[in-house]
Design a protein around this motif. Sequence first.
Motif, mmCIF file in Angstrom:
data_model
loop_
_atom_site.group_PDB
_atom_site.id
_atom_site.type_symbol
_atom_site.label_atom_id
_atom_site.label_comp_id
_atom_site.label_asym_id
_atom_site.label_seq_id
_atom_site.Cartn_x
_atom_site.Cartn_y
_atom_site.Cartn_z
ATOM 1 N N PRO A 10 0.815 -1.214 0.000
ATOM 2 C CA PRO A 10 0.000 0.000 0.000
ATOM 3 C C PRO A 10 0.850 1.266 0.000
ATOM 4 N N VAL A 11 0.200 2.385 -0.249
ATOM 5 C CA VAL A 11 0.794 3.687 0.015
ATOM 6 C C VAL A 11 0.509 3.994 1.482
ATOM 7 N N ARG A 26 -4.718 13.301 1.205
ATOM 8 C CA ARG A 26 -5.369 13.462 -0.100
ATOM 9 C C ARG A 26 -4.380 13.196 -1.235
ATOM 10 N N TRP A 27 -3.142 13.662 -1.072
ATOM 11 C CA TRP A 27 -2.114 13.386 -2.089
ATOM 12 C C TRP A 27 -1.861 11.884 -2.177
ATOM 13 N N GLY A 28 -1.718 11.243 -1.017
ATOM 14 C CA GLY A 28 -1.452 9.810 -0.997
ATOM 15 C C GLY A 28 -2.595 8.996 -1.565
ATOM 16 N N ARG A 35 -1.887 3.975 -8.731
ATOM 17 C CA ARG A 35 -1.153 2.716 -8.673
ATOM 18 C C ARG A 35 -2.079 1.502 -8.553
ATOM 19 N N HIS A 36 -3.370 1.757 -8.415
ATOM 20 C CA HIS A 36 -4.338 0.675 -8.231
ATOM 21 C C HIS A 36 -3.985 -0.167 -7.010
ATOM 22 N N THR A 37 -3.647 0.523 -5.936
ATOM 23 C CA THR A 37 -3.320 -0.150 -4.691
ATOM 24 C C THR A 37 -4.085 0.497 -3.553
ATOM 25 N N SER A 38 -3.909 -0.007 -2.338
ATOM 26 C CA SER A 38 -4.649 0.497 -1.189
ATOM 27 C C SER A 38 -3.871 1.596 -0.472
ATOM 28 N N LEU A 39 -4.553 2.209 0.499
ATOM 29 C CA LEU A 39 -3.973 3.280 1.303
ATOM 30 C C LEU A 39 -3.975 2.829 2.758
ATOM 31 N N ARG A 40 -2.853 3.007 3.435
ATOM 32 C CA ARG A 40 -2.750 2.664 4.857
ATOM 33 C C ARG A 40 -2.446 3.941 5.638
ATOM 34 N N ARG A 109 4.622 0.961 -0.741
ATOM 35 C CA ARG A 109 5.065 1.427 -2.056
ATOM 36 C C ARG A 109 5.748 2.778 -1.900
ATOM 37 N N LEU A 110 5.095 3.627 -1.139
ATOM 38 C CA LEU A 110 5.625 4.945 -0.773
ATOM 39 C C LEU A 110 5.246 5.199 0.671
ATOM 40 N N THR A 111 6.014 6.021 1.359
ATOM 41 C CA THR A 111 5.651 6.507 2.681
ATOM 42 C C THR A 111 5.475 8.018 2.562
ATOM 43 N N VAL A 112 4.295 8.501 2.905
ATOM 44 C CA VAL A 112 3.928 9.900 2.654
ATOM 45 C C VAL A 112 3.661 10.594 3.983
#
Length: 301
Positions: A10-11, A26-28, A35-40, A109-112
């Motif tokens: 996830p992001v 909101r950016w994340g 990316r068609h992935t989830s948000l954590r 995937r990224l840490t925001v």
Amino acid sequence: MNDVVPENYPVVVGVDGSESALTAVRWGARDAAHRHTSLRLVHALGLPSLYVGAWPPSGELREKLAQQGIEILAAAEDAAKQVADIEVETVSDNGDPAPVLIEKSRHARLTVLGASGHGGFLAGLALGSTPVKVASHAHSPIVVVRGEDADSRPERDPVLVGIDGSPLSESALSFAFEEASLRGAPLTAVHTWFDGDAAEMLTPERFAEEWGTVQDVAERMLAERLAGWGEKYPDVSVERVVERGRPHQKLLKLSEKAQLVVVGSRGRGGFAGLLLGSHSQALIHAAKCPVMVVRPAEDRE
């Protein structure tokens, strides 16, 4: 897609109840949708920092912080779902923000995170105190969301990437092309040189292969770094910028009209063991758009 981080991760976004953190959410969320992935969404209660000697924080304070965390995560989840139709997971952790986010970045995937957090009565625990720590130790690329309109900038604005010829800038270039492709945005590849570079760039060995001014050599270096990427990302148009000057100064200027700037955590001239270079720190603190910092793969492992 970039092959450094598994695509099903996830992001991850750190939240602390501040408006800056909601902008990061909101950016994340938009990035996760691309990316068609989830948000954590991750909130750290910061209990370790509340110990006085061997005495833990009171049960009343712990309960208050836990309830506050529930409310913060609920508001963040609502903000995310308002801008993207994605799966959202919320996580509350007792630890301090920086170590919690660094650990969560192992599977991201990224840490925001936002560029600044609330001051609150938990001095020193605001998310704004953690970007450099997280950027120095994260296992994924991190994005520090800067700029008042960071979560609503037109996606036709370019993605910037700083190239200095180091292997790490090659990793930054990979992530930059990916981000530009995901957004349907152009890419601006920036390489700067200054007088101190001349001794390194215009060596006898270099002259044995090519001749020219420092500007000529710098332009050829950038062209070499970009070679092959056009075939991998034919949908991304690339503008090359080669100028005399310091990297962060040019990137700071260009960030005024960009949607993202991507840099390595340390540059070609960085000291061995240095976790975060001066140029990436300058961008984290002063860029006019979100900043992605990519650390060496061996450090991320």
